[in-house]
Design a protein around this motif. Sequence first.
Motif, PDB file in Angstrom:
ATOM      1  N   THR A  28       1.044  -1.201  -0.006  1.00  0.00           N
ATOM      2  CA  THR A  28      -0.055  -0.044  -0.068  1.00  0.00           C
ATOM      3  C   THR A  28       0.725   1.231  -0.113  1.00  0.00           C
ATOM      4  O   THR A  28       1.602   1.530   0.805  1.00  0.00           O
ATOM      5  CB  THR A  28      -0.894  -0.121   1.331  1.00  0.00           C
ATOM      6  OG1 THR A  28      -1.763  -1.187   1.258  1.00  0.00           O
ATOM      7  CG2 THR A  28      -1.841   1.325   1.149  1.00  0.00           C
ATOM      8  N   LEU A  29       0.617   2.144  -0.906  1.00  0.00           N
ATOM      9  CA  LEU A  29       1.453   3.386  -1.206  1.00  0.00           C
ATOM     10  C   LEU A  29       1.095   4.236   0.102  1.00  0.00           C
ATOM     11  O   LEU A  29       2.174   5.308   0.179  1.00  0.00           O
ATOM     12  CB  LEU A  29       0.900   3.985  -2.500  1.00  0.00           C
ATOM     13  CG  LEU A  29       1.606   3.437  -3.868  1.00  0.00           C
ATOM     14  CD1 LEU A  29       1.132   4.343  -4.900  1.00  0.00           C
ATOM     15  CD2 LEU A  29       3.186   3.634  -3.618  1.00  0.00           C
ATOM     16  N   ASP A  30       0.061   4.163   0.736  1.00  0.00           N
ATOM     17  CA  ASP A  30      -0.082   5.118   1.889  1.00  0.00           C
ATOM     18  C   ASP A  30       0.944   5.467   2.668  1.00  0.00           C
ATOM     19  O   ASP A  30       1.118   6.685   3.094  1.00  0.00           O
ATOM     20  CB  ASP A  30      -1.308   4.660   2.623  1.00  0.00           C
ATOM     21  CG  ASP A  30      -2.585   4.422   2.075  1.00  0.00           C
ATOM     22  OD1 ASP A  30      -3.734   4.317   2.553  1.00  0.00           O
ATOM     23  OD2 ASP A  30      -2.682   3.758   0.914  1.00  0.00           O
ATOM     24  N   SER A  53       4.016  10.554   2.167  1.00  0.00           N
ATOM     25  CA  SER A  53       2.915   9.995   2.608  1.00  0.00           C
ATOM     26  C   SER A  53       1.670  10.650   2.958  1.00  0.00           C
ATOM     27  O   SER A  53       0.293  10.342   2.802  1.00  0.00           O
ATOM     28  CB  SER A  53       3.259   8.818   3.669  1.00  0.00           C
ATOM     29  OG  SER A  53       3.775   9.568   4.923  1.00  0.00           O
ATOM     30  N   ARG A  71      -1.464  12.107  -5.935  1.00  0.00           N
ATOM     31  CA  ARG A  71      -1.782  10.509  -5.500  1.00  0.00           C
ATOM     32  C   ARG A  71      -2.961  10.480  -5.259  1.00  0.00           C
ATOM     33  O   ARG A  71      -3.653  11.080  -4.837  1.00  0.00           O
ATOM     34  CB  ARG A  71      -0.629  10.064  -4.193  1.00  0.00           C
ATOM     35  CG  ARG A  71      -1.126  10.967  -3.090  1.00  0.00           C
ATOM     36  CD  ARG A  71       0.053  10.408  -1.864  1.00  0.00           C
ATOM     37  NE  ARG A  71       0.436   9.265  -1.599  1.00  0.00           N
ATOM     38  CZ  ARG A  71       1.437   8.870  -1.181  1.00  0.00           C
ATOM     39  NH1 ARG A  71       2.456   9.453  -0.968  1.00  0.00           N
ATOM     40  NH2 ARG A  71       1.454   7.536  -1.090  1.00  0.00           N
ATOM     41  N   ASP A  72      -3.408   9.162  -5.401  1.00  0.00           N
ATOM     42  CA  ASP A  72      -4.927   8.723  -5.341  1.00  0.00           C
ATOM     43  C   ASP A  72      -4.613   7.288  -4.617  1.00  0.00           C
ATOM     44  O   ASP A  72      -4.438   6.235  -4.999  1.00  0.00           O
ATOM     45  CB  ASP A  72      -5.400   8.347  -6.608  1.00  0.00           C
ATOM     46  CG  ASP A  72      -6.849   7.882  -6.510  1.00  0.00           C
ATOM     47  OD1 ASP A  72      -7.324   7.517  -5.220  1.00  0.00           O
ATOM     48  OD2 ASP A  72      -7.781   8.202  -7.346  1.00  0.00           O
ATOM     49  N   ASN A  73      -4.680   7.437  -3.367  1.00  0.00           N
ATOM     50  CA  ASN A  73      -4.378   6.193  -2.566  1.00  0.00           C
ATOM     51  C   ASN A  73      -5.399   5.233  -2.505  1.00  0.00           C
ATOM     52  O   ASN A  73      -5.128   4.100  -2.409  1.00  0.00           O
ATOM     53  CB  ASN A  73      -4.313   6.557  -1.140  1.00  0.00           C
ATOM     54  CG  ASN A  73      -3.018   7.384  -0.663  1.00  0.00           C
ATOM     55  OD1 ASN A  73      -2.019   7.284  -1.301  1.00  0.00           O
ATOM     56  ND2 ASN A  73      -3.208   8.038   0.622  1.00  0.00           N
ATOM     57  N   ASN A  76      -4.243   3.467  -5.483  1.00  0.00           N
ATOM     58  CA  ASN A  76      -2.930   2.747  -4.955  1.00  0.00           C
ATOM     59  C   ASN A  76      -1.797   3.509  -6.132  1.00  0.00           C
ATOM     60  O   ASN A  76      -0.821   2.614  -6.657  1.00  0.00           O
ATOM     61  CB  ASN A  76      -2.670   1.565  -4.986  1.00  0.00           C
ATOM     62  CG  ASN A  76      -1.576   0.826  -3.916  1.00  0.00           C
ATOM     63  OD1 ASN A  76      -1.410   1.577  -3.145  1.00  0.00           O
ATOM     64  ND2 ASN A  76      -1.123  -0.165  -3.868  1.00  0.00           N
TER      65      ASN A  76
END
Length: 122
Positions: A28-30, A53, A71-73, A76
Amino acid sequence: QFQLVESGGGLVQPGGSLRLSCAASGFTLDYYAIGWFRLAPGKEREGVSCISSSGGRKDYDSVKGRFTISRDNAKNTVYLQMNSLKPEDTGIYYCAARRGACSGRDYDYGYWGQGTQVTVSS
C-alpha cells in the motif's frame, strides 16, 4: 510481490503535455513517499518531483511550475502531470518508493519501477 509499474510515456511535441502513472501492487502506497526521477541521455539520474505519505509535494528546480505530482491512495497510484514539455525533459522516467520523507537522492529509495520513456521532439 512488491512492484511499481510506470505508464503514460510517449512522444510529444515541445509545449505538449503527458501524464505519467505509477501503480503499486503488493503493498500500500499510503505509508510511502513516492519520487519521480528521470535519466536523460548522457546525464545522471535526477530527481524530478516527490510526494510524501501525507501529501506534501516537492518539485525540483528544472520542473517547477510545469510538473505536478499527485497521489490517489484509493487507486494505489501516483501521477505526474507534465505540462509545457521541453526537449530537455526527454528521458526515461522512473518512480520509486521509500519510507519516510521525500528525498531527491535516488540512493534513498529502495523500490523502483522499470521506467517509461518520454521523448519531447518536433
